[in-house]
Scaffold this motif. Structure first.
Motif, PDB file in Angstrom:
ATOM      1  N   ILE A  54       0.868  -1.364  -0.197  1.00 28.03           N
ATOM      2  CA  ILE A  54       0.086  -0.040   0.012  1.00 28.03           C
ATOM      3  C   ILE A  54       0.849   1.252  -0.055  1.00 28.03           C
ATOM      4  O   ILE A  54       1.770   1.332   0.897  1.00 28.03           O
ATOM      5  CB  ILE A  54      -0.862   0.049   1.277  1.00 28.03           C
ATOM      6  CG1 ILE A  54      -1.594  -1.228   1.183  1.00 28.03           C
ATOM      7  CG2 ILE A  54      -1.919   1.223   1.408  1.00 28.03           C
ATOM      8  CD1 ILE A  54      -2.391  -1.652   2.465  1.00 28.03           C
ATOM      9  N   CYS A  55       0.487   2.325  -0.583  1.00 25.19           N
ATOM     10  CA  CYS A  55       1.245   3.500  -1.017  1.00 25.19           C
ATOM     11  C   CYS A  55       0.224   4.715  -0.599  1.00 25.19           C
ATOM     12  O   CYS A  55      -0.907   4.320  -0.488  1.00 25.19           O
ATOM     13  CB  CYS A  55       1.596   3.649  -2.369  1.00 25.19           C
ATOM     14  SG  CYS A  55       2.227   5.014  -3.095  1.00 25.19           S
ATOM     15  N   HIS A  56       0.908   5.787  -0.198  1.00 21.97           N
ATOM     16  CA  HIS A  56       0.083   6.865   0.231  1.00 21.97           C
ATOM     17  C   HIS A  56      -1.060   7.309  -1.138  1.00 21.97           C
ATOM     18  O   HIS A  56      -1.944   7.860  -0.678  1.00 21.97           O
ATOM     19  CB  HIS A  56       0.887   7.979   0.694  1.00 21.97           C
ATOM     20  CG  HIS A  56       1.489   7.790   2.211  1.00 21.97           C
ATOM     21  ND1 HIS A  56       0.619   7.917   3.253  1.00 21.97           N
ATOM     22  CD2 HIS A  56       2.599   7.391   2.646  1.00 21.97           C
ATOM     23  CE1 HIS A  56       1.153   7.643   4.327  1.00 21.97           C
ATOM     24  NE2 HIS A  56       2.156   7.156   3.916  1.00 21.97           N
ATOM     25  N   THR A  57      -0.454   7.120  -2.385  1.00 25.53           N
ATOM     26  CA  THR A  57      -1.504   7.582  -3.213  1.00 25.53           C
ATOM     27  C   THR A  57      -2.709   6.764  -3.222  1.00 25.53           C
ATOM     28  O   THR A  57      -3.883   7.039  -3.665  1.00 25.53           O
ATOM     29  CB  THR A  57      -0.857   7.281  -4.649  1.00 25.53           C
ATOM     30  OG1 THR A  57       0.410   7.805  -4.603  1.00 25.53           O
ATOM     31  CG2 THR A  57      -1.616   7.753  -5.854  1.00 25.53           C
ATOM     32  N   ASP A  58      -2.668   5.326  -2.673  1.00 32.40           N
ATOM     33  CA  ASP A  58      -3.733   4.541  -2.425  1.00 32.40           C
ATOM     34  C   ASP A  58      -4.696   5.139  -1.519  1.00 32.40           C
ATOM     35  O   ASP A  58      -6.106   5.281  -1.577  1.00 32.40           O
ATOM     36  CB  ASP A  58      -3.539   3.195  -2.168  1.00 32.40           C
ATOM     37  CG  ASP A  58      -2.742   2.373  -3.134  1.00 32.40           C
ATOM     38  OD1 ASP A  58      -3.361   2.339  -4.280  1.00 32.40           O
ATOM     39  OD2 ASP A  58      -1.658   1.663  -2.855  1.00 32.40           O
ATOM     40  N   GLY A  77      -5.190  -0.074  -5.143  1.00 29.64           N
ATOM     41  CA  GLY A  77      -3.872  -0.759  -5.224  1.00 29.64           C
ATOM     42  C   GLY A  77      -2.857  -0.649  -6.504  1.00 29.64           C
ATOM     43  O   GLY A  77      -3.776  -0.672  -7.405  1.00 29.64           O
ATOM     44  N   HIS A  78      -1.786  -0.349  -6.333  1.00 31.35           N
ATOM     45  CA  HIS A  78      -1.036  -0.208  -7.532  1.00 31.35           C
ATOM     46  C   HIS A  78       0.328  -0.666  -7.343  1.00 31.35           C
ATOM     47  O   HIS A  78       1.419  -0.548  -8.223  1.00 31.35           O
ATOM     48  CB  HIS A  78      -1.128   1.427  -8.111  1.00 31.35           C
ATOM     49  CG  HIS A  78      -0.228   2.225  -7.049  1.00 31.35           C
ATOM     50  ND1 HIS A  78      -1.040   2.567  -5.852  1.00 31.35           N
ATOM     51  CD2 HIS A  78       0.905   2.831  -7.120  1.00 31.35           C
ATOM     52  CE1 HIS A  78      -0.121   3.518  -5.345  1.00 31.35           C
ATOM     53  NE2 HIS A  78       0.945   3.625  -5.897  1.00 31.35           N
ATOM     54  N   GLU A  79       0.839  -1.198  -6.208  1.00 30.76           N
ATOM     55  CA  GLU A  79       2.324  -1.696  -5.972  1.00 30.76           C
ATOM     56  C   GLU A  79       2.222  -3.172  -5.640  1.00 30.76           C
ATOM     57  O   GLU A  79       1.669  -3.491  -4.430  1.00 30.76           O
ATOM     58  CB  GLU A  79       2.791  -0.833  -4.905  1.00 30.76           C
ATOM     59  CG  GLU A  79       4.300  -1.068  -4.768  1.00 30.76           C
ATOM     60  CD  GLU A  79       4.882  -0.402  -3.419  1.00 30.76           C
ATOM     61  OE1 GLU A  79       5.040   0.852  -3.840  1.00 30.76           O
ATOM     62  OE2 GLU A  79       5.185  -1.097  -2.508  1.00 30.76           O
ATOM     63  N   SER A 188       7.590  -1.957  -7.977  1.00 34.07           N
ATOM     64  CA  SER A 188       6.190  -1.425  -8.430  1.00 34.07           C
ATOM     65  C   SER A 188       6.008  -0.022  -8.336  1.00 34.07           C
ATOM     66  O   SER A 188       5.176   0.417  -9.380  1.00 34.07           O
ATOM     67  CB  SER A 188       5.097  -2.290  -8.168  1.00 34.07           C
ATOM     68  OG  SER A 188       3.932  -2.059  -8.976  1.00 34.07           O
ATOM     69  N   CYS A 189       6.339   0.623  -7.218  1.00 31.76           N
ATOM     70  CA  CYS A 189       6.183   2.144  -7.240  1.00 31.76           C
ATOM     71  C   CYS A 189       7.233   2.632  -6.172  1.00 31.76           C
ATOM     72  O   CYS A 189       7.882   3.340  -6.768  1.00 31.76           O
ATOM     73  CB  CYS A 189       4.709   2.434  -6.632  1.00 31.76           C
ATOM     74  SG  CYS A 189       4.492   4.007  -6.429  1.00 31.76           S
ATOM     75  N   GLY A 190       6.863   2.338  -4.900  1.00 36.20           N
ATOM     76  CA  GLY A 190       7.671   3.338  -3.992  1.00 36.20           C
ATOM     77  C   GLY A 190       9.383   3.518  -4.016  1.00 36.20           C
ATOM     78  O   GLY A 190       9.695   4.677  -4.088  1.00 36.20           O
TER      79      GLY A 190
HETATM   80 ZN    ZN Z   1       2.405   4.635  -5.234  1.00 38.30          ZN
END
Ligand code: ZN
Ligand code: CXF
Length: 389
Positions: A54-58, A77-79, A188-190
């Motif tokens: 989970i990332c803060h964008t979620d 969810g994106h990571e 995948s993201c962070g």
């Molecule tokens: Zn993210």
């Protein structure tokens, strides 16, 4: 990388019924329920998710912080990392059974941005927080078992056992032998978002000074990228003193808690660095913090990189005349990496230990406990909590 036991081909071309965490309204707890996931269409890929973090964008999307982007019901969810279940027509670089990570900032490879080496934007699959359906036909591949569409998020939607994404938003990391699947999830993201901001956007160099505002996973990835580039001073700024212990392991040399500071943070940083840092990174998504970050750099050459998600409506907290002092400011998405073409090389570097990934995963929970995982992130207790499926 050895694929998990998968690929009997039985589900290919069929609707899959599986569990997902569905958000029905802004800030409402996720509901774990059975959904239908439709087969991938032309140039699309259906992925069995193995891990999602989970990332803060979620969090921002789930809270509906930017009103124009609200769309429910939705799968956030994106990571994540996963294994390809099936591919649609025309997909050639990815096959069933491959280990992949989805990317929210896709790379079609054909538009003017993808062809330009100065940018990692993509005309069709770049970040578009307004998009809630598949790009190809404007429809969703998710529905409730009663047939009501469920919206997508950030080209990816990973809080589900199966997702469908365009092949432009899938990076094949099957060849990466040196990183386990949990660590691949971070790519995948962070981690690339932070490390890439230091490497590709700022070009942090040996001996330079850096200030990082906000020591979540992205801020710490910036610090780790700066450390790997040989920065000699890395100042971490956060109101949570617990962050400092982890931050030290990732290269942060000095720590400022704004709540304990007797003067504005930028003044303190200027004192510590003979006039200001070479580079500052704003990873908190707060306007006042962004102003501090901007003013903490050295006149004449200082560069501020914006990574935080800012709620709208907000404008830059900077007077245009202040730019005449030679400080510069720039935004960064996905660390400037072109996902499909450059992430595999970045993964290889991580596998060689150039970037240390060990400290980023602080928690692991079954996917059904997604609400608890959100609490951990929002309260600042976790950096990355891996949800396993
Ligand atoms: Zn993210
Ligand atoms: C963000 C960066 C700014 C736009 C939305 C996505 N990155 C990752 O979470």
């Amino acid at each position: 990388m050895t694929s998990p036991e998968f690929a009997n081909g039985e589900t290919r071309g069929k609707i899959i019924t599986c569990k997902a965490a569905v958000a029905y309204g802004p800030g409402e707890p996720f509901v774990i329920e059975q959904i239908h996931v439709h087969p991938p269409q032309n140039m699309e890929v259906r992925i069995k998710i193995l891990y999602s973090s989970i990332c803060h964008t979620d969090v921002s999307g789930w809270k509906g912080e930017n009103e124009a982007q609200r769309a429910f019901p939705r799968i956030f969810g994106h990571e994540a990392s996963g294994v390809v279940e099936s591919v649609g027509k025309g997909v050639s670089e990815i096959k069933e059974g491959d280990i992949v990570v989805p990317i929210f900032n896709g790379e079609c490879g054909e538009c003017c941005y993808c062809k330009c080496e100065k940018s990692n934007m993509c005309e069709r699959f770049g970040v578009n927080p307004m998009r809630k359906v598949m790009e190809s036909d404007g429809r969703s591949r998710f529905s409730t078992i009663h047939g009501k569409p469920i919206f997508h998020f950030m080209n990816t939607s990973t809080f589900t056992e199966y997702t469908v994404v365009d092949s432009a938003c899938v990076v094949n990391l099957h060849h990466v032998q040196t990183l386990n699947i949990k660590k691949l999830t971070l790519l995948s993201c962070g981690v690339p978002t932070g490390v890439g901001a230091a490497w590709n956007i700022a070009n942090v160099h040996s001996g330079s000074s850096v200030a990082v505002f906000g020591l979540g996973a992205v801020g710490l990835a910036v610090a780790e990228g700066a450390r790997a580039s040989g920065a000699s001073k890395i100042i971490g700024v956060d109101i949570n003193p617990d962050k400092f212990i982890k931050a030290q392991a990732l290269g942060v040399t000095d720590f400022i808690n704004p709540r304990e500071a007797e003067k504005p943070v930028y003044e303190r940083i200027r004192e510590m660095t003979n006039g200001g840092v070479d580079f500052s990174f704003e990873c908190a998504g707060l306007s006042d913090v962004l102003r501090d970050a901007f003013l903490s750099t050295h006149e004449g050459w200082g560069l501020t990189v914006v990574l935080g998600i800012h709620t709208s409506p907000r404008l830059l907290p900077i007077h245009p005349m202040e730019l005449f002092d030679g400080r510069r400011i720039v935004g960064s998405v996905f660390g400037g990496f072109k996902g499909r073409s450059q992430l595999p090389h970045f993964a290889t570097k991580c596998g060689r230990g150039v970037v240390k990934l060990d400290d980023f995963i602080t928690h692991e929970l079954p996917f059904e406990e997604v609400n608890k995982a959100f609490d951990l992130l929002i309260s600042g207790k976790s950096l990355r909590c891996l949800l396993h499926f």
